[in-house]
Write an enzyme that holds these catalytic residues in place. Structure first.
Site, PDB file in Angstrom:
ATOM      1  N   ARG A  12      15.774  24.255 -47.161  1.00 16.16           N
ATOM      2  CA  ARG A  12      16.996  24.726 -47.146  1.00 16.16           C
ATOM      3  C   ARG A  12      17.671  24.741 -45.753  1.00 16.16           C
ATOM      4  O   ARG A  12      17.042  25.474 -44.799  1.00 16.16           O
ATOM      5  CB  ARG A  12      17.654  25.965 -47.622  1.00 16.16           C
ATOM      6  CG  ARG A  12      19.110  26.513 -47.875  1.00 16.16           C
ATOM      7  CD  ARG A  12      19.571  27.696 -48.492  1.00 16.16           C
ATOM      8  NE  ARG A  12      20.800  27.832 -48.593  1.00 16.16           N
ATOM      9  CZ  ARG A  12      21.293  27.369 -49.663  1.00 16.16           C
ATOM     10  NH1 ARG A  12      20.952  26.901 -50.561  1.00 16.16           N
ATOM     11  NH2 ARG A  12      22.657  27.636 -49.660  1.00 16.16           N
ATOM     12  N   HIS A  42       2.245  39.109 -52.529  1.00 17.90           N
ATOM     13  CA  HIS A  42       2.162  40.554 -52.824  1.00 17.90           C
ATOM     14  C   HIS A  42       1.865  41.269 -53.766  1.00 17.90           C
ATOM     15  O   HIS A  42       2.240  42.442 -54.000  1.00 17.90           O
ATOM     16  CB  HIS A  42       3.662  41.085 -52.297  1.00 17.90           C
ATOM     17  CG  HIS A  42       4.112  40.794 -50.642  1.00 17.90           C
ATOM     18  ND1 HIS A  42       4.633  41.588 -49.885  1.00 17.90           N
ATOM     19  CD2 HIS A  42       3.900  39.521 -49.898  1.00 17.90           C
ATOM     20  CE1 HIS A  42       4.695  41.063 -48.715  1.00 17.90           C
ATOM     21  NE2 HIS A  42       4.261  39.794 -48.711  1.00 17.90           N
ATOM     22  N   ASP A  52      -2.256  37.756 -40.408  1.00 22.41           N
ATOM     23  CA  ASP A  52      -2.447  39.018 -41.091  1.00 22.41           C
ATOM     24  C   ASP A  52      -2.453  39.177 -42.462  1.00 22.41           C
ATOM     25  O   ASP A  52      -1.963  38.297 -43.182  1.00 22.41           O
ATOM     26  CB  ASP A  52      -1.528  40.168 -40.586  1.00 22.41           C
ATOM     27  CG  ASP A  52      -0.072  39.710 -40.783  1.00 22.41           C
ATOM     28  OD1 ASP A  52       0.316  38.495 -40.715  1.00 22.41           O
ATOM     29  OD2 ASP A  52       0.723  40.595 -40.896  1.00 22.41           O
ATOM     30  N   GLU A  69       2.857  39.403 -39.010  1.00 22.81           N
ATOM     31  CA  GLU A  69       3.939  39.141 -39.559  1.00 22.81           C
ATOM     32  C   GLU A  69       4.480  40.133 -40.479  1.00 22.81           C
ATOM     33  O   GLU A  69       5.655  40.430 -40.620  1.00 22.81           O
ATOM     34  CB  GLU A  69       3.926  37.805 -40.534  1.00 22.81           C
ATOM     35  CG  GLU A  69       5.157  37.232 -40.961  1.00 22.81           C
ATOM     36  CD  GLU A  69       5.765  37.696 -42.058  1.00 22.81           C
ATOM     37  OE1 GLU A  69       6.887  38.076 -42.184  1.00 22.81           O
ATOM     38  OE2 GLU A  69       5.001  38.038 -43.170  1.00 22.81           O
ATOM     39  N   GLU A  70       3.447  40.796 -41.205  1.00 20.86           N
ATOM     40  CA  GLU A  70       3.787  41.900 -42.270  1.00 20.86           C
ATOM     41  C   GLU A  70       4.320  43.182 -41.721  1.00 20.86           C
ATOM     42  O   GLU A  70       4.743  44.207 -42.709  1.00 20.86           O
ATOM     43  CB  GLU A  70       2.654  42.163 -43.160  1.00 20.86           C
ATOM     44  CG  GLU A  70       2.207  40.654 -43.768  1.00 20.86           C
ATOM     45  CD  GLU A  70       3.108  40.263 -44.976  1.00 20.86           C
ATOM     46  OE1 GLU A  70       4.049  41.209 -45.066  1.00 20.86           O
ATOM     47  OE2 GLU A  70       2.858  39.392 -45.490  1.00 20.86           O
TER      48      GLU A  70
END
Length: 391
Positions: A178, A364, A79, A137-138
């Site tokens: 990580r 973004h 998306d 996802e957003e």
């Protein structure tokens, strides 16, 4: 085999660039990725795969190697964001007000590239690769949660899930990862403070919700500064305040929006209770009413230590040890976290900034773009990691 895979991935570069530019020029908002899903489906079918839909616009396909072996799932999101693109490039968004400003076009392209590379060598590995092209996802509740609810982690169940995300802070050719807790949970906060409006020159006749809101915004920070364990990262931010009065008009109510994020699920629940008690109690003490809605978002993203260690070792073999970077914890959120809660997982960052410093704009933003050399790196690396996990 690593050299052969690097060479083959590099040869795919023109095709990957064309794929990414098509996706970038035709972005679709969360849960509306119909054309994107159709495009992905067509490309997978051209590889001889049999894709199927999951959770509406989600697409899943299997690459089946020799019998036996594990099941490795690879995930990409599809998306875009409600942002107007400002960069004047040939592949600029053709959908006004919609832009691939978070690199999901890159993720989808890299997974299609990895699928091509893995399909070409499927007779050389045991096990199954599950390709997951995810919508939404957003936007809460997140496409990952809906795909899991719709059975994406079943038939067959993956032994692990791997995902990657663009990272303009790193140059092309590097990745960051990580182990353990990496990204935060995220909750949306919606507050409505109700008082009694009136003339600004006669405050004694009113119940000023602006004053209550000011006290509340300041007081709420003590939840992070005094109630949270200092060793547990937490963020409480208010980004929208609407007090629709005037210079001499006190409004009847104030509307506030914010976010709470942390890296511990137990503390997350406790903080919700503290915030609710503070909002209701402080407002009541000043004669007002505060209505608080907490929309629970994505959970914390935990990278499985064992899987992440293997991914690191494989990435060092593919990219060189100097190009695999240890990342700090980050209080942004990602719905890949749902996969990390359901199966051993690793979510890593793909460098997309040019070595000369170009393409450094953050995700973004309306000028986000990438050095497209990252596409062959991302596709080849994802294929290599998968082969190492399968073998």
């Amino acid at each position: 085999m690593v050299n052969q895979l690097r060479t083959r991935a590099a040869a795919l570069a023109p095709e990957l660039s064309a794929l990414r530019r098509h996706l970038h020029a035709n972005p679709e908002l969360s849960f509306k990725e119909t054309q994107t899903a159709a495009f992905v489906t067509k490309k997978l079918e051209a590889m001889g795969l049999r894709p199927y839909a999951v959770a509406g616009t989600g697409v899943v396909a299997l690459i089946e190697g020799q019998p036996g072996g594990p099941v490795v799932a690879l995930r990409a999101d599809m998306d875009a964001l409600p942002i107007t693109e400002l960069s004047d490039v040939p592949y600029k968004s053709q959908n006004p007000g919609v832009m691939h400003a978070c690199g999901h076009d890159v993720h989808t392209t890299c997974l299609l590239g990895a699928a091509q590379l893995l399909t070409e060598v499927k007779d050389q590995f045991k096990g199954t690769v599950k390709l997951i092209f995810q919508p939404g996802e957003e936007l809460l509740p997140g496409g990952a949660s809906l795909m899991i609810k719709d059975g994406v982690l079943e038939n067959p169940a993956p032994t692990e899930v791997i995902g990657q995300h663009v990272f303009p802070r790193l140059p092309v050719g590097q990745i960051g990862l990580r182990p353990g807790r990496y990204m935060a949970s995220t909750d949306e906060l919606y507050l409505r403070i109700k008082g009694k409006g009136g003339h600004g020159a006669m405050p004694e006749l009113n119940l000023d919700p602006v004053l209550v809101a000011a006290h509340l915004i300041v007081a709420a920070q003590q939840i992070v500064s005094r109630r949270a364990n200092p060793k547990m990262p937490s963020v409480l931010s208010f980004g929208k305040v609407i007090a629709n009065g005037a210079t001499n008009v006190i409004p009847d109510e104030v509307y506030i929006e914010g976010t709470f994020r942390t890296l511990d699920e137990t503390w997350r629940d406790e903080a919700h209770q503290h915030l609710r008690q503070l909002c209701e109690g402080l407002a009541a003490s000043m004669g007002a009413v505060c209505e608080l809605e907490i929309r629970r978002g994505y959970p914390c993203l935990d990278n499985n230590p064992a899987v992440t260690a293997r991914v690191r070792a494989a990435a060092e073999a593919y990219l060189g040890a100097e190009n695999v970077i240890e990342l700090d914890q980050w209080l942004a959120a990602e719905d890949f976290a749902y996969f990390s809660q359901a199966a051993p997982a690793c979510f890593y960052r793909l460098g997309t900034r040019a070595v000369d410093g170009r393409f450094a704009a953050s995700v973004h933003t309306p000028i986000f773009d990438i050095d497209e050399q990252a596409l062959s790196v991302g596709a080849g690396l994802m294929a290599w990691l998968t082969l190492q996990e399968l073998n």
